[in-house]
Enzyme design. Structure first.
Site, PDB file in Angstrom:
ATOM      1  N   HIS A 306       4.783  -8.526 -22.865  1.00 16.25           N
ATOM      2  CA  HIS A 306       5.315  -9.884 -22.877  1.00 16.25           C
ATOM      3  C   HIS A 306       4.268 -10.830 -22.314  1.00 16.25           C
ATOM      4  CE1 HIS A 306       7.975 -13.284 -22.243  1.00 16.25           C
ATOM      5  NE2 HIS A 306       8.746 -12.712 -23.141  1.00 16.25           N
ATOM      6  N   ASP A 363      13.474  -6.990 -26.941  1.00 19.25           N
ATOM      7  CA  ASP A 363      13.672  -6.462 -28.291  1.00 19.25           C
ATOM      8  C   ASP A 363      13.700  -4.940 -28.347  1.00 19.25           C
ATOM      9  OD1 ASP A 363      13.728  -8.981 -29.523  1.00 19.25           O
ATOM     10  OD2 ASP A 363      11.553  -9.116 -29.415  1.00 19.25           O
TER      11      ASP A 363
HETATM   12  N1  CMC Z   1       1.158  -2.121 -27.530  1.00 17.93           N
HETATM   13  C1  CMC Z   1      -0.123  -1.797 -27.181  1.00 17.93           C
HETATM   14  N2  CMC Z   1      -0.955  -2.612 -26.495  1.00 17.93           N
HETATM   15  C2  CMC Z   1      -0.475  -3.814 -26.165  1.00 17.93           C
HETATM   16  C3  CMC Z   1       0.835  -4.227 -26.472  1.00 17.93           C
HETATM   17  C4  CMC Z   1       1.661  -3.324 -27.189  1.00 17.93           C
HETATM   18  N3  CMC Z   1       2.922  -3.670 -27.524  1.00 17.93           N
HETATM   19  N4  CMC Z   1       1.039  -5.489 -26.013  1.00 17.93           N
HETATM   20  C5  CMC Z   1      -0.106  -5.863 -25.421  1.00 17.93           C
HETATM   21  N5  CMC Z   1      -1.028  -4.850 -25.500  1.00 17.93           N
HETATM   22  C6  CMC Z   1      -2.382  -4.847 -24.915  1.00 17.93           C
HETATM   23  C7  CMC Z   1      -3.338  -5.696 -25.740  1.00 17.93           C
HETATM   24  O1  CMC Z   1      -3.986  -4.928 -26.731  1.00 17.93           O
HETATM   25  C8  CMC Z   1      -4.282  -6.188 -24.672  1.00 17.93           C
HETATM   26  O2  CMC Z   1      -5.159  -5.116 -24.333  1.00 17.93           O
HETATM   27  P1  CMC Z   1      -6.679  -5.433 -23.864  1.00 17.93           P
HETATM   28  O3  CMC Z   1      -6.563  -6.184 -22.586  1.00 17.93           O
HETATM   29  O4  CMC Z   1      -7.303  -4.083 -23.737  1.00 17.93           O
HETATM   30  O5  CMC Z   1      -7.283  -6.252 -24.973  1.00 17.93           O
HETATM   31  C9  CMC Z   1      -3.369  -6.418 -23.450  1.00 17.93           C
HETATM   32  O6  CMC Z   1      -2.296  -5.486 -23.643  1.00 17.93           O
HETATM   33  C10 CMC Z   1      -2.826  -7.831 -23.341  1.00 17.93           C
HETATM   34  O7  CMC Z   1      -2.167  -8.139 -24.571  1.00 17.93           O
HETATM   35  P2  CMC Z   1      -2.207  -9.554 -25.295  1.00 17.93           P
HETATM   36  O8  CMC Z   1      -1.948  -9.360 -26.747  1.00 17.93           O
HETATM   37  O9  CMC Z   1      -3.473 -10.274 -24.903  1.00 17.93           O
HETATM   38  O10 CMC Z   1      -0.987 -10.284 -24.596  1.00 17.93           O
HETATM   39  P3  CMC Z   1      -0.220 -11.550 -25.127  1.00 17.93           P
HETATM   40  O11 CMC Z   1       0.414 -12.164 -23.956  1.00 17.93           O
HETATM   41  O12 CMC Z   1      -1.135 -12.402 -25.961  1.00 17.93           O
HETATM   42  O13 CMC Z   1       0.890 -10.953 -26.135  1.00 17.93           O
HETATM   43  C11 CMC Z   1       2.882  -9.960 -26.941  1.00 17.93           C
HETATM   44  C12 CMC Z   1       2.203 -10.697 -25.776  1.00 17.93           C
HETATM   45  C13 CMC Z   1       4.379  -9.917 -26.695  1.00 17.93           C
HETATM   46  C14 CMC Z   1       2.644 -10.751 -28.237  1.00 17.93           C
HETATM   47  C15 CMC Z   1       2.302  -8.538 -27.049  1.00 17.93           C
HETATM   48  O14 CMC Z   1       2.563  -7.810 -25.870  1.00 17.93           O
HETATM   49  C16 CMC Z   1       2.814  -7.778 -28.264  1.00 17.93           C
HETATM   50  O15 CMC Z   1       2.255  -7.910 -29.357  1.00 17.93           O
HETATM   51  N6  CMC Z   1       3.918  -6.967 -28.115  1.00 17.93           N
HETATM   52  C17 CMC Z   1       4.533  -6.301 -29.236  1.00 17.93           C
HETATM   53  C18 CMC Z   1       5.435  -7.273 -29.994  1.00 17.93           C
HETATM   54  C19 CMC Z   1       6.709  -7.574 -29.247  1.00 17.93           C
HETATM   55  O16 CMC Z   1       7.384  -6.682 -28.764  1.00 17.93           O
HETATM   56  N7  CMC Z   1       7.076  -8.863 -29.220  1.00 17.93           N
HETATM   57  C20 CMC Z   1       8.311  -9.324 -28.592  1.00 17.93           C
HETATM   58  C21 CMC Z   1       8.052 -10.155 -27.376  1.00 17.93           C
HETATM   59  S1  CMC Z   1       9.501 -10.388 -26.340  1.00 17.93           S
HETATM   60  C22 CMC Z   1      10.622 -11.309 -27.241  1.00 17.93           C
HETATM   61  C23 CMC Z   1      10.114 -12.606 -27.709  1.00 17.93           C
HETATM   62  O17 CMC Z   1       9.579 -13.415 -26.943  1.00 17.93           O
HETATM   63  O18 CMC Z   1      10.296 -12.859 -28.881  1.00 17.93           O
END
Ligand code: CMC
Length: 428
Positions: A306, A363
């Protein structure tokens, strides 16, 4: 003396005011930065940018705290009903008994949707995703309600809120009914909101539809848990579209589109599809955790991570417990619940997930309950939208009544610089 931040640029030191919220959150007010220095700030994905001051929802991502108007999500999920929470979010206070009754009655005034909307629905192929259709239908409501809301009139605003809540729930069901080829149902003004949603979705003319109170309670709770989440992607979209003074339906329609994406609300559908894929592949969760950690593999553990929570998402905690209770009460034995729990355990013990503070989000378990309640997978994100509607409305109302300026970020241009035009016949 009030706190200030100092920025040193060459031989100049600029002082910028600090804003402090009621929960002691701090922000450096950079609104004068460009005028004073010629510089702007850069913050891709707005990871560190406050776009507004808001009195609606507070969340502390480090502690895993979520409050609507000062009330904890745990207490609201346990004690309140969805329309009560809608009222709280939109108007700022819990309603009295009389106010809640009036609110429910006033929403009922608007539950009839113009019959011509059916012609629009008929234009979509059966393959259309429900979120795309819902976004289009919400926008189309503008055509049937062309008079803009007078945001200065509390009465006008109140009725716009009731109208949006009353019509949106019907549209959510119509999107589904069209897809499965069932006749479209109408709201029954003698029944409650959640019960109506279930009837709109599932009642068929050929047999009696029996309401299961376990399903009504579970749905009510899920809607409350999704009702607002401060400046997330879809809510920011609603605010920014509304900041151009586009209407409420147009702004909500944009919010639906933003929510659809798999990194946002669309994740709930993707979680179930992922869990199904793991099951079909023999249930080896370690293999999928390895895939999620592999930087050369685009696969992510859906329902994990998140932007704001660096701790357990408090909504996920409530939903996980509710999933156990609902499945037991309905006598459903869903093998993917076991896969989900195994996956969560493996991921939470894994260094990759621990070091990045990746916990299950809202989710991760919601789809398992939706499935048990009989909601089809493609409708999961629509369920999220139905829950998020009061948050979008509340944020739109706050933004418009707060007279916020049009949302318009800046950029740093990195393209080609001043080039002479080349006539078409001279180009190579
Ligand atoms: N699986 C594997 N690695 C992950 C995941 C995941 N679900 N989420 C984040 N990471 C890793 C990412 O690769 C990065 O690694 P590194 O630092 O080595 O590059 C690190 O964790 C930080 O991730 P980020 O993508 O920079 O973080 P963000 O804040 O931009 O993204 C997120 C947040 C929710 C988009 C992301 O965690 C994600 O894609 N999760 C899966 C999709 C998901 O479940 N979304 C629902 C969010 S909650 C409900 C809502 O708000 O709608």
């Amino acid at each position: 003396m009030s706190e200030v931040a100092k920025i040193v640029l060459g031989d100049k030191t600029i002082e910028l005011p600090v804003i402090t919220g009621t929960e002691n959150e701090k922000a450096i007010d950079i609104s004068k930065l460009r005028d004073l220095t010629g510089y702007i700030t850069m913050d891709r994905g707005y990871k560190n940018t406050g776009a507004c001051e808001s009195a609606i929802t507070f969340l502390d991502g480090e502690l895993g705290v979520l409050h609507y108007r000062g009330y904890s999500i745990e207490s609201l999920a346990e004690h309140a009903g969805f329309l009560e929470v809608c009222f709280l979010l939109v108007f700022g206070e819990l309603p009295t008994k009389a106010q809640l009754q009036k609110f429910e009655d006033d929403i009922r005034l608007y539950t009839l949707v113009n019959e011509e909307m059916k012609d629009i629905i008929d234009g979509f192929p059966a393959s259309a995703h429900p979120m795309g259709v819902l976004s289009a239908l919400t926008s189309a409501l503008t055509a049937f309600n062309p008079k803009p809301v007078d945001v200065k009139s509390e009465n006008d605003m109140y009725h716009a809120v009731c109208k949006t809540i009353g019509k949106f729930v019907v549209l959510c069901s119509w999107v589904y009914r069209t897809k499965v080829g069932f006749p479209l149902n109408y709201y029954d003004n003698s029944k409650g909101y959640v019960e109506n949603f279930l009837r709109l979705m599932f009642a068929i003319p050929t047999q009696e539809y029996k309401i299961n109170p376990v399903v009504v309670d579970a749905l009510d709770k899920l809607l409350i848990l999704h009702a607002d989440h401060e400046q997330n992607c879809s809510t920011s979209t609603v605010r920014i579209v509304g900041s151009s003074h586009a209407g409420l339906f147009a702004s909500i329609s944009a919010g639906v589109s933003a929510l659809w994406g798999p990194l946002h609300g669309g994740a709930n559908q993707e979680v179930i599809e992922m869990l199904e894929a793991i099951r079909a592949d023999g249930g080896d969760v370690d293999k999928y955790v390895l895939k999620a950690k592999d930087k050369d593999d685009p696969f992510r553990l859906m329902g994990f991570g998140h932007r704001v929570y660096k701790n357990f998402d408090p909504r996920a905690k409530i939903i996980k417990k509710a999933a156990d209770e609902v499945l037991a009460a309905l006598g459903v034995n869903d093998p993917i619940l076991e896969i989900a729990k195994k996956l969560e355990k493996v991921a939470l013990e894994d260094e990759y997930f621990k070091s990045r503070n990746l916990y299950p989000n809202v989710d991760f378990y919601s789809g398992i309950i939706y499935r048990a309640l009989g909601i089809p997978t493609e409708m999961f994100t629509v369920m999220f939208a139905l829950g998020r509607l009061p948050g979008w409305i509340a944020q739109w109302k706050e933004m418009r009544q707060g007279n916020e300026p049009i949302g318009r970020p800046r950029q740093i241009y990195v393209g080609k610089t001043d080039r002479a035009y080349i006539p078409l016949d001279k180009r190579k």
